[in-house]
Enzyme design. Sequence first.
Site, mmCIF file in Angstrom:
data_model
loop_
_atom_site.group_PDB
_atom_site.id
_atom_site.type_symbol
_atom_site.label_atom_id
_atom_site.label_comp_id
_atom_site.label_asym_id
_atom_site.label_seq_id
_atom_site.Cartn_x
_atom_site.Cartn_y
_atom_site.Cartn_z
ATOM 1 N N GLU A 59 -37.549 79.096 44.351
ATOM 2 C CA GLU A 59 -37.237 77.776 43.116
ATOM 3 C C GLU A 59 -38.778 77.851 41.815
ATOM 4 O O GLU A 59 -38.680 77.835 41.577
ATOM 5 C CB GLU A 59 -37.595 76.584 43.780
ATOM 6 C CG GLU A 59 -36.908 76.287 44.545
ATOM 7 C CD GLU A 59 -35.631 75.487 43.987
ATOM 8 O OE1 GLU A 59 -35.446 75.138 42.834
ATOM 9 O OE2 GLU A 59 -34.428 75.535 44.663
ATOM 10 N N TYR A 142 -39.784 67.862 41.211
ATOM 11 C CA TYR A 142 -38.373 68.186 41.242
ATOM 12 C C TYR A 142 -38.636 69.807 42.358
ATOM 13 O O TYR A 142 -37.583 69.941 43.410
ATOM 14 C CB TYR A 142 -38.029 69.327 39.596
ATOM 15 C CG TYR A 142 -37.036 71.027 40.622
ATOM 16 C CD1 TYR A 142 -36.088 70.640 40.181
ATOM 17 C CD2 TYR A 142 -37.602 72.153 40.276
ATOM 18 C CE1 TYR A 142 -34.328 71.290 40.845
ATOM 19 C CE2 TYR A 142 -36.139 72.633 41.085
ATOM 20 C CZ TYR A 142 -35.423 72.464 41.293
ATOM 21 O OH TYR A 142 -34.136 73.638 41.892
ATOM 22 N N ASP A 160 -34.368 68.805 37.970
ATOM 23 C CA ASP A 160 -34.779 70.047 36.753
ATOM 24 C C ASP A 160 -33.350 69.901 35.201
ATOM 25 O O ASP A 160 -32.872 68.423 35.384
ATOM 26 C CB ASP A 160 -34.283 71.403 37.678
ATOM 27 C CG ASP A 160 -32.648 71.628 37.768
ATOM 28 O OD1 ASP A 160 -31.832 71.019 37.412
ATOM 29 O OD2 ASP A 160 -32.347 73.167 38.373
#
Length: 365
Positions: A59, A142, A160
Site C-alpha cells: 500500500e 486509507y 483512496d
Amino acid sequence: MKNHSLYDQLQVLDPQEKELGARERLKAMERPLLSWYREHARALPWRDKPEPYRVWISEIMLQQTRVEAVKPYFERFMEALPGIKELAAVPEDRLLKLWEGLGYYSRAKNLKKTAELLVEQYGGELPASYEELKKLPGIGSYTAGAVASIAYGIPVPAVDGNVLRVVSRVTGSREDILKQAVKRRMEEELKAVMPEQEASSYNQGLIEIGAIVCVPNGSPLCSQCPLASICIARIKGLTGEIPVKTPKKARRAEEKTVMLLWQAGRVAIRKRADTGLLASLYEFPNVEGHLEEKALLARLGVKEAKITPLPAAKHVFSHVEWHMIGFRIELGERPGGDFLWVTAEDLENTYSLPGAFKTYTKLIR
Ligand code: SF4
C-alpha cells in the site's frame, strides 16, 4: 471483461433506482461489487498472501505509483527485507537503494521509522486495530483501513482516490473530493453499509473498480461496470462532471545548474539538508539559476577545468518543477566543500540518487 448482466437490465431498473437515496445506493453496491470482484480481481503479488507486513508495504509503494511499476519493486523488497525486524534494522542507504526509482523517498524513511517503533513497542507486529494503525508514522486513514481490512478482516473502509471517484459517481455527489471533510464523511457512510464479514473483498473491489473500470482519465467503462444500474453519474450523463476536484495551484518553476564534478576517476555527490524536499538524500552538486561556465568555476573557487555541457532536464514534483542544465567539469584538484567522492560503481551499488537527477545519473553509469 464481459458486460455485466445488471447493466443489461438497466432500462427495467432505472425508474425505481433513481428514487434511491445516497445511503441506499451505497448499500445496493454490495452484492454486484462482491460478485464482480470475485470474477475480475487482478492477480497481484501482494494479494497471494495478504499478510499484514506485505499489505502495508504494497500500500505504501502504491501511493503515487502505478501497479505495474510497483510489482518488481515489491518482489525485490520482500526478498531483501522479508519482515518488520529486517526493515527496522536495514541501514538507510541500503533502504533508499531498494527504493530508488519509486520516488517520494519520505515513504521509505517512514517505513523504517515505523518498523523501528513496531519492534520497540508492538513486539515487531502491526497492530490488529484500525485506531492503533492510524497512530503510526506515514499511515493515514486509507492505509490503516487497507491493512486492517485486507490483512485482519476488520470492517473499516479504505478510501483512496479511486474509491472517492466511484462513490461520488454512484451517489451523484458534487462535493469536492480533495477536501478532508468530504473524505471523512465518505468513510463514515461506507463504514455504515459495508459487510462485516467481507471487508477485504469489499474494499479491494471498490479500489479495483476505480482503477480499471471507473477510470480517472478518459471515459469510465460504464458498460462493463457492475454498479451501472445504480450509478447516478451514468444514469444522468454526469461522468464528465463528477467527481468534482478544485483545481490545484500552478507549480513553481526553479532553474538549476547541475555539476558532474570529476576528479581522478571519482565524481562528487553530497547529502541534502535533513528537512524539506528530498531530505537527506544524495545529489550531484547544483546551484540555483542557469549559470555560465565562468560563473560556475568562480563558485567552485577553481581557475581551470575542462567543462563540457550536458543535456538539459526537467523534473516535476507536486508543487515545484526543476528546470536543469548541466555540465561535466573535470578538475585537476578537489575543490573545498562537503563532497563525497565516489566511483561509478559506488553510485550503482551503494548510493541512491533521487529520480530528479536521472538524466545525469545515467551519464555516470
Ligand atoms: Fe460504474 Fe460508470 Fe458509474 Fe463509474 S461512472 S461507477 S464506471 S457506472
